[in-house]
Design a protein around this motif. Sequence first.
Motif, mmCIF file in Angstrom:
data_model
loop_
_atom_site.group_PDB
_atom_site.id
_atom_site.type_symbol
_atom_site.label_atom_id
_atom_site.label_comp_id
_atom_site.label_asym_id
_atom_site.label_seq_id
_atom_site.Cartn_x
_atom_site.Cartn_y
_atom_site.Cartn_z
ATOM 1 N N THR A 1 84.773 -5.152 -45.758
ATOM 2 C CA THR A 1 84.784 -5.364 -44.313
ATOM 3 C C THR A 1 86.179 -5.603 -43.763
ATOM 4 O OG1 THR A 1 84.317 -7.706 -44.708
ATOM 5 C CG2 THR A 1 82.441 -6.281 -44.194
ATOM 6 N N ALA B 1 76.099 -6.544 -49.576
ATOM 7 C CA ALA B 1 76.950 -7.627 -50.067
ATOM 8 C C ALA B 1 78.299 -7.002 -50.400
ATOM 9 C CB ALA B 1 76.339 -8.283 -51.301
ATOM 10 N N THR B 2 79.293 -7.227 -49.548
ATOM 11 C CA THR B 2 80.592 -6.583 -49.712
ATOM 12 C C THR B 2 81.482 -7.367 -50.673
ATOM 13 O OG1 THR B 2 81.630 -7.779 -47.887
ATOM 14 C CG2 THR B 2 80.449 -5.730 -47.342
ATOM 15 N N PHE C 1 82.816 -10.578 -49.063
ATOM 16 C CA PHE C 1 81.727 -11.558 -48.975
ATOM 17 C C PHE C 1 81.537 -12.279 -50.310
ATOM 18 C CE2 PHE C 1 77.257 -11.840 -50.368
ATOM 19 C CZ PHE C 1 76.821 -12.905 -49.592
ATOM 20 N N SER C 2 81.545 -11.530 -51.408
ATOM 21 C CA SER C 2 81.360 -12.170 -52.709
ATOM 22 C C SER C 2 82.544 -13.080 -53.039
ATOM 23 C CB SER C 2 81.166 -11.118 -53.811
ATOM 24 O OG SER C 2 82.344 -10.368 -54.040
ATOM 25 N N ARG D 1 84.381 -14.770 -50.903
ATOM 26 C CA ARG D 1 84.289 -15.992 -50.089
ATOM 27 C C ARG D 1 83.195 -16.932 -50.584
ATOM 28 N NH1 ARG D 1 85.219 -12.401 -45.723
ATOM 29 N NH2 ARG D 1 82.967 -12.222 -45.394
ATOM 30 N N ASN D 2 82.220 -16.394 -51.284
ATOM 31 C CA ASN D 2 81.100 -17.213 -51.756
ATOM 32 C C ASN D 2 81.141 -17.441 -53.266
ATOM 33 O OD1 ASN D 2 79.010 -17.664 -49.373
ATOM 34 N ND2 ASN D 2 79.857 -15.608 -49.134
ATOM 35 N N TYR E 1 74.897 -11.324 -56.017
ATOM 36 C CA TYR E 1 74.657 -11.709 -54.627
ATOM 37 C C TYR E 1 73.634 -10.765 -53.986
ATOM 38 C CZ TYR E 1 78.771 -14.672 -55.148
ATOM 39 O OH TYR E 1 79.658 -15.618 -55.586
ATOM 40 N N SER F 1 74.460 -13.221 -41.222
ATOM 41 C CA SER F 1 74.776 -11.808 -41.397
ATOM 42 C C SER F 1 75.042 -11.205 -40.029
ATOM 43 C CB SER F 1 73.628 -11.063 -42.094
ATOM 44 O OG SER F 1 72.460 -11.086 -41.289
ATOM 45 N N LYS G 1 77.204 -12.430 -44.579
ATOM 46 C CA LYS G 1 78.386 -13.236 -44.278
ATOM 47 C C LYS G 1 78.432 -14.525 -45.102
ATOM 48 C CE LYS G 1 80.765 -12.203 -41.156
ATOM 49 N NZ LYS G 1 81.963 -11.323 -41.095
ATOM 50 N N SER G 2 77.314 -15.215 -45.201
ATOM 51 C CA SER G 2 77.277 -16.456 -45.975
ATOM 52 C C SER G 2 75.882 -16.669 -46.545
ATOM 53 C CB SER G 2 77.686 -17.660 -45.109
ATOM 54 O OG SER G 2 76.834 -17.780 -43.989
#
Length: 318
Positions: A156, A191-192, A195-196, A198-199, A252, A266, A302-303
Amino acid sequence: MKKKLIIDADIGVDDAQALMVAIADPDVEVLGIICCYGNTPLENVLKNTLRVLKVCNRLDIPVYRGCSEPLLAHKRHAGDFHGKDGLGDVPDPDAPCLELLQKKRGVPAMIKLVNQNPGEVTLVATAPLTNLALAAQLNPSFSKNLKALYIMGGNTESRGNTTVCGEFNFVADPEAAYIVLDRYTCPTYIATWEFSCRNSLPWSFCDTWLAQDTDKARFMEKISLHTRTMVQTDRYQKELVSGPGFNTCDTYAMAAAIEDTLVTESEEVAVTVELEGKHTRGMMVLDYMDLLKKKHKVFVMKSIDLEKFKQLLMNALK
């Protein structure tokens, strides 16, 4: 009613983690696993899939041979990231033989399984999207019979992990990613890479997760040692900006498919894939201005609820 899943994977260490999460969930029925080249050549992927199923005592799950190369792109693999064999180069003299594979080829099998269960199957894709693209070409109404599609892939923020701007699964077959995001009309969740990142989870959790006194945990500890050693180097952290933690990126997408309340935020947006750019080929493009006039939009994660995610991972190795 159990959730019916078809898993399209290029079983490396992170795919193995995702697969074990799915198998461990009592409310999930895995109808089949379609193998694809990616983390390692297809022959290794087939062997790896059977190895994971064996340690989970689930060799009853059908495994199919899918695509061994991309539609048009030059063939690439994930280098030595998960070891040359995709599972940390850990010897396994008792690995199941490939005679256990289904005779039917992967893409026709996937189409048949979905058509036999219209509106009931969730497809989870954690590999290059070649098999999915071929399914859409062979059966244009294929995606209409899916309940949902969950993809690990794309990006993203133009942050690459393979090329300057590209995430591996999309860069490995940009044409396939383009076809899937253009033709699949079922609810689609992505699930980009960012995103992975950040989590990601603390390494202390990873240590606790692998310390469980089970055959599954010991298996995971062995096959993931190579990757963990590489990821924890300063060079990797600087190059991939993956964050200072444990990033099991494929899991994820799998966890979101299994646990409806996992994703806490999202955004719904139309997306496509760049096919021609010198530096941006394979990059996912988000159309916030609605210039593409696409009716179908995807949900970009997103989360997530990290505590629920941790529990799914813990359950996978019990």
